[in-house]
Design a protein around this motif. Structure first.
Motif, mmCIF file in Angstrom:
data_model
loop_
_atom_site.group_PDB
_atom_site.id
_atom_site.type_symbol
_atom_site.label_atom_id
_atom_site.label_comp_id
_atom_site.label_asym_id
_atom_site.label_seq_id
_atom_site.Cartn_x
_atom_site.Cartn_y
_atom_site.Cartn_z
ATOM 1 N N PHE A 29 27.766 18.143 7.376
ATOM 2 C CA PHE A 29 26.496 18.824 7.103
ATOM 3 C C PHE A 29 26.739 20.227 6.562
ATOM 4 N N ARG A 30 27.671 20.944 7.254
ATOM 5 C CA ARG A 30 27.951 22.319 6.825
ATOM 6 C C ARG A 30 28.594 22.360 5.446
ATOM 7 N N ASP A 32 28.239 20.209 3.088
ATOM 8 C CA ASP A 32 27.233 19.889 2.083
ATOM 9 C C ASP A 32 26.367 21.113 1.772
ATOM 10 N N ARG A 33 25.999 21.813 2.870
ATOM 11 C CA ARG A 33 25.172 23.004 2.686
ATOM 12 C C ARG A 33 25.941 24.068 1.902
ATOM 13 N N THR A 36 26.029 23.077 -1.750
ATOM 14 C CA THR A 36 24.735 23.286 -2.401
ATOM 15 C C THR A 36 24.501 24.769 -2.671
ATOM 16 N N ARG A 37 24.870 25.582 -1.649
ATOM 17 C CA ARG A 37 24.662 27.019 -1.814
ATOM 18 C C ARG A 37 25.546 27.564 -2.940
#
Ligand SMILES: [Ca+2]
Ligand SMILES: [Ca+2]
Length: 343
Positions: A29-30, A32-33, A36-37
């Motif tokens: 999850f991290r 992926d975030r 994206t960022r």
């Protein structure tokens, strides 16, 4: 005993498995975030770089226009026929869509006219306060007290900390901020004034295109100023006939000389010194411009608003003095102010 131990081992293994899978999920999850960022930042930077490139092209257009004018011995800027006064419709460039426009800032009311520099002090000019009152009255429907706002603007800019007029506001009147007591950097400082009324109505953003904040003493370009600004500056001193005379004079071709304009019968009511005072406020060409660039990449948008000074004298260069990344709430401003032909 042995069976019980085996049961415990199984539970421990299951728990470990559960913890590990939770950890795994969190890591993914991290990650992926983070990706994206990073991608968003890269995309933003990419759009910014495209916008900067378009800004350079516009800047070159302004320089070319000046050289053209110098070669033709006609230092005149209007927003209709000039080389810089073009609007680039959305055009593809690599993976982006670019659109851009250029505006003359000297066709707008300069808030810093409200003060003059005298011995390191900024002193208010009552005549200019009246002009701003007139312009706010005519153009800002939400602002019910134009003279209060204009007087507060003067106090905002003047060096002293005394409320000079009947209306006005200095530091003691403001609770959460201080007055700068120096020229404004942007017209939006008008919004910071105590008397500025914020309403629920969607604001007519085009009105802001009538105001600007430039160095003290810059002239008003009579070829690009919309009628409302002319009315405030010229109309307040010489009457509406003089404003009509300017609008009439620039209809076919831009005005090339202020001195010729002043010979028009509409200015005959002025005394010689009033006439020369008015003439000193006006000009036919401009140094300060604004370039707006919209960039779209993969459906994401950015707008860059750059303001630049085009030096016309010997050894003077053209340089950007402010850049603002602003939200795309309005369409690009055209070269001629939307009010330009509205009378
Ligand atoms: Ca002050
Ligand atoms: Ca004051």
């Amino acid at each position: 005993m042995k069976w019980r131990q085996q049961g415990m081992a199984l539970i421990i293994v299951l728990m470990l498995f559960a913890i590990l899978s939770t950890l795994m999920l969190e890591i993914m999850f991290r990650q992926d975030r983070f990706l994206t960022r990073a991608d968003n930042l890269l995309q933003w930077d990419k759009r910014y770089q495209y916008a900067m490139a378009a800004e350079v092209v516009a800047q070159q257009g302004l320089i070319d226009d000046l050289q053209d004018d110098q070669n033709n011995n006609a230092l005149v800027d209007d927003c209709i026929e000039e080389q810089w006064a073009v609007q680039l419709p959305p055009s593809p460039y690599e993976d982006a869509m670019l659109s851009a426009s250029v505006q003359d800032l000297q066709g707008r009311f300069n808030l810093n006219w409200l003060v003059t520099a005298q011995n390191d002090q900024f002193v208010r000019d009552p005549q200019r306060i009246d002009q701003l009152t007139r312009l706010i009255d005519a153009t800002f429907p939400d602002q019910t007290n134009a003279s209060r706002l204009a007087n507060e603007m003067a106090d905002w800019l003047d060096s002293n900390n005394i409320v000079d007029g009947v209306e006005g506001a200095e530091d003691p009147e403001y609770r959460s901020r201080r007055t700068p007591n120096m020229p404004a950097a942007h017209e939006s400082e008008l919004r910071a004034l105590l008397g500025f009324q914020v309403t629920d109505q969607p604001e007519n953003s085009e009105v802001w295109g009538l105001f600007t904040a430039l160095p003290l003493g810059t002239t008003l370009n009579v070829n690009t100023a919309p009628p409302q600004v002319l009315d405030a500056v010229v109309g307040s001193l010489a009457g509406t006939a003089a404003v009509q005379a300017i609008l009439e004079a620039r209809k076919e071709e831009p005005i090339t000389e202020i001195s010729t304009l002043m010979q028009n019968a509409a200015f005959n009511g002025l005394k010689a010194n009033q006439k020369s005072d008015l003439a000193s406020l006006l000009g036919v060409s401009s140094e300060y411009f604004q370039v707006m660039v919209d960039v779209e990449v993969d459906g994401q948008l950015s707008r860059l608003v750059s303001r630049l000074r085009r030096g016309s004298g010997q050894g003077q260069t053209t340089s950007v003095f402010s850049r603002q990344v602003s939200p795309l709430l309005t369409p690009l401003e055209p070269a001629c102010n939307p009010f330009y032909n509205v009378q």
